[in-house]
Design an enzyme around this catalytic site. Structure first.
Site, PDB file in Angstrom:
ATOM      1  CD  GLU A   1      10.247  12.669  11.813  1.00 21.28           C
ATOM      2  OE1 GLU A   1       9.270  12.148  11.951  1.00 21.28           O
ATOM      3  OE2 GLU A   1      11.126  12.146  11.162  1.00 21.28           O
TER       4      GLU A   1
ATOM      5  CD  GLU B   1      12.778   3.806   9.299  1.00 19.58           C
ATOM      6  OE1 GLU B   1      12.662   4.928  10.089  1.00 19.58           O
ATOM      7  OE2 GLU B   1      13.301   4.255   8.295  1.00 19.58           O
TER       8      GLU B   1
ATOM      9  CB  CYS C   1      13.231   8.646   8.741  1.00 22.38           C
ATOM     10  SG  CYS C   1      14.335   7.434   7.653  1.00 22.38           S
TER      11      CYS C   1
ATOM     12  CE  LYS D   1      -1.968   2.733   2.903  1.00 25.79           C
ATOM     13  NZ  LYS D   1      -1.557   3.871   1.665  1.00 25.79           N
TER      14      LYS D   1
END
Ligand code: NAI
Ligand code: MG
Length: 484
Positions: free
Chosen positions: A386, A255, A289, A180
């Protein structure tokens, strides 16, 4: 040069066929450099997900299980060949759907995709068990069996590359996959699915189902016949996945994000350090990331680091991702642009100083100027959360202990960098930094041969290398009573 994708609706790929969603619904995908709709995409609902999982199960129990491992590897090599053949189309599709510069895709993403595919193609027939002599009256050994049906839920920052990080080891292990892609970047995943069919993968081995996270993603997470979820994305969704996966106790690899520290000592090669610090946060418009979003500079070089980093930010070529000279494209969506601009406001209100950037670039597309914040305090939200954009925060430290306390002082543990010529010091930091990867006198490179992942809010489990083989297989013990 491609500016639009095909006018036809980009259909789901289920059981070897392109098909509309059962509901007939579609959604638009947008070019973030222009804000224009580039294609209509079929929107998978729970019923389509169910069909994809059934197809993946049938392929797993059927042709895929009966195929020789070496032949699986050959199919993967064939897929790599087709990706090379259609490289231009893939690069353009990825660029118009995500806003990534074509030059970066050619230099970084595509080579990584091919490296990943060929690396795991070579591993397909090297997944071995062991004979373990436990008793004298029995032959006892292990085999490594594929887990079954894998749901790969991927983000929009590296659609091709992160997709392949998940597909390639899963297929090499003999699993089947329902992929997906993120709803804002669905196009290259569908293209990879088509190339896999052309390469000769049996129907159902790789299904591609674009759709929204809360519907299609959640349906995969809840599906009782999915054995494993491999996810890259936000910590919020990571937590939801973990809860959903508890239904039938799916294996999960997560992750998630980071707020990685890049620590610069005065004895470092400052040219190299600042150059890498710049690309560490501005590469891919900061949507990485492992971005080095917290630059920790020793107080004696702080002003110089800030000033040189600002100069790098100012010289970044920002603009049309399809021009080969462009180094930085837009944020991936209007939502992400607003989120980044909000964080810049938050930083200002917290009392940090914008040295350069700090606003939108132009008024077409979702561009934000590369931004450098100085006078950043450790507790500020821009130093803890973040941002996922081209926003560097530069923080002052006094000594090693201070640097370590700051570096380890967030909820994340994905990556970290340290710059110094002192060999004892770099070993101390390699030992004491809480991170899945520690870079010394460099920042940011990854390699499919090396385990990749984090802990705490950065998730758990490791991808890449041998670790991925463990993710997609399970050991079975066979005990044959032989008598003495
Ligand atoms: P997200 O985590 O919502 O999206 C990632 C993937 O998860 C997409 O395919 C999405 O459709 C899917 N998803 C969303 N909700 C789901 C659910 N309930 N069940 C199953 N799948 C679901 O990320 P989003 O909202 O697009 O970005 C927000 C922030 O997340 C970013 O600003 C960044 O901080 C972080 N992020 C981190 C990434 C990384 O590489 N670690 C990648 C993307 C986002
Ligand atoms: Mg798009």
């Amino acid at each position: 040069m491609l500016t639009r994708a095909s006018d036809q609706t980009h259909n789901l790929l289920i059981d070897g066929r392109r098909m509309p969603a059962l509901s007939g619904r579609t959604f638009d995908t947008v070019n973030p450099a222009t804000g224009e709709v580039i294609a209509k995409v079929a929107e998978a609902g729970a019923d389509d997900i169910d069909a994809a999982v059934r197809s993946a199960r049938a392929a797993f129990e059927g042709p895929w299980k009966r195929m020789r491992a070496a032949d699986r590897g050959q199919l993967m090599l064939k897929l790599a060949e087709l990706i090379r053949r259609d490289e231009d189309e893939l690069v353009n599709l990825e660029s118009i759907d995500s806003g990534k510069p074509v030059s970066a895709i050619r230099r970084q993403d595509l080579p990584a995709v091919l490296d990943t595919l060929t690396y795991y193609a070579g591993m397909a027939d090297k997944i071995n068990g062991q004979v373990i002599p436990a008793r004298t009256d029995a032959l006892t050994y292990t085999v490594r069996e594929p887990l079954g049906v894998v749901a790969a839920i991927i983000p929009w920052n590296f659609p091709l590359m992160i997709g392949m990080w998940k597909i390639a080891p899963a297929l090499a292990c003999g699993c089947t996959v329902v992929l997906k892609p993120a709803e804002i970047t669905p196009l290259t995943a569908l293209k990879i699915g088509e190339l896999a069919l052309e390469a000769g993968f049996p129907a159902g081995v790789l299904n591609v189902v674009p759709g929204f996270g809360k519907v299609a993603g959640q349906a995969l997470v809840d599906h009782p016949d999915v054995d494993k979820i491999t996810f890259t994305g936000s910590p919020v969704v990571g937590r939801q996945i973990l809860q959903g996966a508890s239904g039938n106790l799916k294996r999960v690899t997560l992750e998630l994000g980071g707020k990685s520290a890049n620590i610069i000592f005065p004895d470092a090669d400052l040219d190299a350090a600042v150059k890498a610090a710049g690309s560490g946060i501005f590469f891919n418009t900061g949507q990485v990331c492992s971005a080095g979003s917290r630059i920790l500079a020793h107080e004696s070089i702080y002003d110089e680091v800030v000033q040189r980093l600002a100069a790098r930010a100012d010289s970044t070529r920002i603009g049309n991702p399809q021009e080969t000279s462009t180094a930085m494209g837009p944020l991936v969506s209007e939502v992400q642009m607003k989120r980044v601009l909000d964080y810049i406001e938050i930083g200002r209100n917290e009392g940090a100083r914008v040295v350069t950037g700090g606003s939108r670039h132009g008024d077409v597309g979702y561009f934000v100027k590369p931004t450098v914040f100085a006078d950043v305090e450790h507790q500020m939200r821009i130093s803890q959360e973040e941002i996922f954009g081209p926003v560097a925060t530069v923080i002052k430290f006094t000594d090693e202990a201070d640097a370590l306390r700051l570096a380890n002082g967030t909820v994340y543990s994905l990556a970290a960098g340290v710059w110094s010529a002192d060999i004892g010091r770099v070993h101390r930091f390699a030992r004491d930094l809480k991170a899945g990867t520690v870079w010394v006198n460099t920042y940011g490179p990854t390699d499919i041969r090396l385990p990749w992942g984090g802990s705490r809010d950065s998730g758990f489990g490791r991808e890449h290398g041998d670790a991925a083989i463990e993710n997609f297989t399970e050991q079975k013990v066979v005990w044959i009573q032989t008598g003495k």
